[in-house]
Design a protein around this motif. Structure first.
Motif, mmCIF file in Angstrom:
data_model
loop_
_atom_site.group_PDB
_atom_site.id
_atom_site.type_symbol
_atom_site.label_atom_id
_atom_site.label_comp_id
_atom_site.label_asym_id
_atom_site.label_seq_id
_atom_site.Cartn_x
_atom_site.Cartn_y
_atom_site.Cartn_z
ATOM 1 N N CYS A 133 0.802 -1.228 0.000
ATOM 2 C CA CYS A 133 0.000 0.000 0.000
ATOM 3 C C CYS A 133 0.833 1.276 0.000
ATOM 4 C CB CYS A 133 -0.932 0.011 1.217
ATOM 5 S SG CYS A 133 -1.934 -1.467 1.386
ATOM 6 N N ARG A 181 1.820 2.756 2.623
ATOM 7 C CA ARG A 181 1.327 3.558 3.755
ATOM 8 C C ARG A 181 1.933 3.023 5.045
ATOM 9 N NH1 ARG A 181 -4.636 5.578 2.579
ATOM 10 N NH2 ARG A 181 -4.503 6.053 4.783
ATOM 11 N N ASP A 219 -5.537 10.153 7.545
ATOM 12 C CA ASP A 219 -6.468 9.904 6.442
ATOM 13 C C ASP A 219 -6.206 10.901 5.318
ATOM 14 O OD1 ASP A 219 -7.523 12.308 7.291
ATOM 15 O OD2 ASP A 219 -9.298 11.425 8.210
ATOM 16 N N VAL A 276 -5.382 6.763 10.927
ATOM 17 C CA VAL A 276 -5.960 5.576 10.297
ATOM 18 C C VAL A 276 -5.009 4.408 10.502
ATOM 19 C CG1 VAL A 276 -6.700 4.511 8.131
ATOM 20 C CG2 VAL A 276 -7.206 6.918 8.571
ATOM 21 N N ASP A 287 -6.808 -1.953 9.669
ATOM 22 C CA ASP A 287 -8.250 -1.694 9.621
ATOM 23 C C ASP A 287 -8.668 -1.174 8.239
ATOM 24 O OD1 ASP A 287 -8.417 -2.450 12.233
ATOM 25 O OD2 ASP A 287 -8.409 -0.408 13.044
ATOM 26 N N TRP A 288 -7.847 -0.296 7.674
ATOM 27 C CA TRP A 288 -8.181 0.319 6.386
ATOM 28 C C TRP A 288 -8.220 -0.722 5.273
ATOM 29 C CZ3 TRP A 288 -4.899 1.276 2.007
ATOM 30 C CH2 TRP A 288 -5.460 2.123 1.045
ATOM 31 N N ARG A 330 -11.209 -3.049 5.685
ATOM 32 C CA ARG A 330 -12.465 -2.434 5.257
ATOM 33 C C ARG A 330 -12.625 -2.512 3.740
ATOM 34 N NH1 ARG A 330 -11.637 2.281 7.032
ATOM 35 N NH2 ARG A 330 -11.285 3.414 5.093
ATOM 36 N N ALA A 349 -6.352 -0.952 -2.489
ATOM 37 C CA ALA A 349 -5.332 -0.693 -1.468
ATOM 38 C C ALA A 349 -3.935 -0.578 -2.072
ATOM 39 C CB ALA A 349 -5.345 -1.796 -0.416
#
Length: 696
Positions: free
Chosen positions: A564, A566, A572, A579, A583-584, A587, A597
């Motif tokens: 990702c 990240r 966010d 974030v 979890d992101w 989801r 992602a």
């Protein structure tokens, strides 16, 4: 009658009561005074704190202790004035010894400045933040309205307007932040803001008009000073001056702490004006009548004899105490040395032992320009070893541990674990050094740095095939550590900054300072929780038991980062709320948009099936329930397409804790706070470490 030398000793550290009593008796006899502070009870009446300075745990903090960048200034002075001499004549000599720490609370911040030791005619001395060291005022520096201030600055910021030689220098200031003489510390191997405990000696010889400054990471005073300035301080040193320290920051989280402090004057000049101090120092003498002198001779001799006993008794007691303490400490050191001497050779049959001289020369005296990384347990330097006539120079990475006892434990732990490991995806240990109180590990040099720098740099230098290779390589080495070694090795600190890239961008796992060995047939035991928030498995935070599955969870987070682009805890898209990466991604998986992602910086340049496979591996490894995570051997098979990915539920499973959990759910949630330090929740930080490393 001229005042005798005033001797001031301030020690914000523990001193044995016997020594304090003996010193006080001796000081009373010679007409000076000796003030001692122990770490349990500081007397506020003897210190004047100004600005942001504070007392804590037997130390004096000069600037704000905060993880949020700010501008701060503070100073601490001895409340009693010190007599240095008359303004027109020669000045008394003096000697100061103190230990300090300049630490970066947040490695990403800039704008810290430094500490100044100063002598001022005003005990309300507090100046501006930033380059003025909390000592001088920005509006008056040119006019030199603070012309009577004498200061030695230990500066960690390059201010061109003041003519600073570097961002790591020592200078002498006379009434202005512009140093009359300054020296770059590059050649002396001292980095002021390293976070190490640094001891400074400042000696002024009034008769020779010479001021010298020495620095060391140890308690032993170096033979060669870092700064030697021919200067006559008599125009600046007056009858009544105040001695202290100041520090400042500007948009920084740099924190300045004074750990201990001793100061004394000697070689006091003869001056008529000094008589004003006779009352405060107890040196006043009444006129003697000749007749009375003869009559009182016997009484005087008795008084002197009693005084001698009163002084020598406590002194003898103190000397005896010091002697027995010294003998005990030496025996303890010898015992420890014998243990280490017998232990280390068994570990290092392959790696060689380097000498401290070799490594110091190869790193240019551990110069700041050779720093390639910093961690919770030390600093990493690039070392260039001279080559032979037929070979070019060889580069190494030298990890220099701090001097704390805990760091020595980590040093021995890392050496004991990695010395016997061999895998193509491990950073190879080349040697070690345990000389001159230094703890040094020598690794092969990784020219492409760490994974986090490659992944989050601008621009990102990793293509999709290279990222997939990183994920596969780390899975392979973890499978080796968990299941193929004679003893299981639990790394406990899997994260992108501990994964290095060699010349071919192949991954190498490093930093085994937190690793633990465990027999294959034994259950894990509770230990101090250690690692980095965002990478820690929930059950590890709850129980403190590190297992293969806690490493698997950390690996899953790293895999999601690789896919990702990240960080584990990030802002966010609006730049507001924190974030959590797991979890992101989960989801998006629940919304059947898992491919969204993928790192947008790849611009679609990836194999879709490989991306989905790797994302599912990351989620399965980061499953909150440890029993549902795959073993690393299974992960290797999945990435090699020898097995299908583990089924991942569309909805993230709920956390399950035992009823005996000793910590609440909100205390271990990864993204529960809004206050962020270095991209991590405020709850993730601790005084022990940098960048969110924790140990509880």
């Amino acid at each position: 009658m001229a005042a005798r030398p005033l001797r001031l000793r301030l020690a914000v550290a523990f001193l044995p009561l016997l020594l304090a009593a003996a010193s006080a008796s001796a000081a009373a006899a010679r007409g000076g005074f000796n003030v001692s502070f122990d770490s349990a009870a500081l007397a506020f009446s003897d210190l004047t704190l100004l600005g942001d300075s504070f007392l804590r745990n037997g130390s004096v903090g000069l600037t704000r202790d905060t993880a949020v960048p700010s501008s701060s200034a503070g100073s601490v002075l001895c409340s009693r004035a010190v007599a240095f001499g008359s303004g027109g004549g020669s000045a008394a000599s003096f000697a100061a010894r103190f230990s300090f720490v300049i630490a970066e609370q947040n490695a990403g911040s800039t704008g810290g400045d430094g500490i100044a030791f100063f002598i001022s005619p005003d005990r309300a001395t507090l100046g501006a933040t930033g380059g003025y060291l909390g000592l001088f005022n920005s509006s008056s520096s040119a006019a030199k309205t603070n012309a009577s201030i004498v200061a030695v600055e230990f500066d960690t910021m390059l201010n061109d307007e003041f003519g600073d030689p570097s961002d790591n220098h020592v200078g002498l200031d006379l009434g202005s932040p512009v140093s009359v003489n300054a020296v770059d510390l590059a050649a002396f191997g001292v980095v002021l803001n390293s976070g190490n405990l640094t001891t400074a000696w400042i000696d002024y010889h009034g008769a020779d008009h010479l001021l010298q400054v020495s620095l060391s990471y140890s308690a032993a005073k170096p033979a060669k000073p870092v700064l030697s300035v021919p200067v006559d301080l008599s125009p600046y040193l007056r009858d009544a001056m105040y001695v202290g320290f100041s520090a400042s920051t500007e948009g920084s989280t740099q924190q300045h702490t004074i750990k201990e402090w001793t100061f004394q004057t000697f070689g006091f000049p003869s001056a008529t004006n000094s008589s004003s101090f006779s009352n405060t120092t107890g040196n006043a003498s009444a006129p003697t009548v000749p007749g009375e002198a003869a009559a009182g001779g016997a009484a005087s001799r008795k008084k002197r004899f009693g005084l001698a006993l009163g002084i020598l008794g406590p002194v003898a007691l103190a000397v005896s105490f010091v002697f027995f303490a010294w003998v005990s400490i030496r025996k303890l050191i010898e015992l420890t040395s014998r243990k280490d001497a017998g232990f280390l050779p068994e570990l290092v049959k392959g790696p060689r032992k380097f000498s401290y001289k070799e490594l110091s020369a190869a790193t240019r005296g551990f110069h700041a320009s050779r720093v390639i990384g910093k961690g919770a347990f030390g600093t990493v330097y690039k070392a260039a070893m001279p080559g032979t006539a037929t070979a070019s120079a060889v580069s190494y990475a030298v990890k220099r541990s701090t001097q704390a006892h805990q760091s020595r434990n980590e040093f021995v732990a890392e050496l004991s674990v990695i010395a016997c490991l061999r895998h193509k995806n491990l950073v190879q240990l080349e040697g070690w050094c345990d000389d001159k109180g230094e703890l040094l590990l020598v690794y092969e040099y990784m020219p492409n740095g760490s994974l986090d720098k490659a992944l989050y740099g601008e621009p990102c230098t990793l293509s999709w095939p290279e990222r997939y290779t990183v994920a596969s390589g780390i899975a392979s080495v973890l499978s080796y550590l968990h299941q193929e070694c004679e003893q299981r090795v639990i790394h406990r600190d899997i994260k992108t900054s501990n994964i290095l890239l060699d010349g071919n961008l192949s991954p190498r796992l490093g930093d085994f300072g937190l690793a633990r060995l465990m027999d294959h047939n034994k259950s894990p035991v509770s230990t101090l929780t250690a690692g980095t928030m965002g990478y820690l498995a929930p059950e590890y935070l709850q129980s403190g038991k590190a297992t293969e599955q806690t490493d698997v969870f950390s690996y899953g987070v790293v895999v999601l980062e690789v896919c990702c682009g990240r960080r584990p805890i990030d802002k966010d898209d609006g730049g507001g709320k924190n974030v959590n990466l797991v979890d992101w991604v989960w989801r998006l998986h629940g919304e059947d948009r898992l491919i969204d992602a993928a790192d947008p910086r790849l611009a679609g340049g990836f194999d879709r099936d490989e991306m989905l496979r790797l994302l599912l591996v990351g989620l399965s490894c980061a499953n909150p329930n440890c029993d549902e995570r795959p073993a690393m051997r299974r992960v290797v098979q999945i990435l090699n397409r020898e097995a299908e990915p583990v089924p991942v539920p569309r909805k993230k499973p709920l956390l399950v804790f035992s009823s005996s959990a000793s910590i609440k759910l909100q205390e271990i949630a990864f993204a529960c706070g809004d206050d962020v330090r270095g991209g991590l929740p405020a709850a993730a930080t601790s005084p022990r470490s940098e960048g969110g490393d924790i140990e509880r």
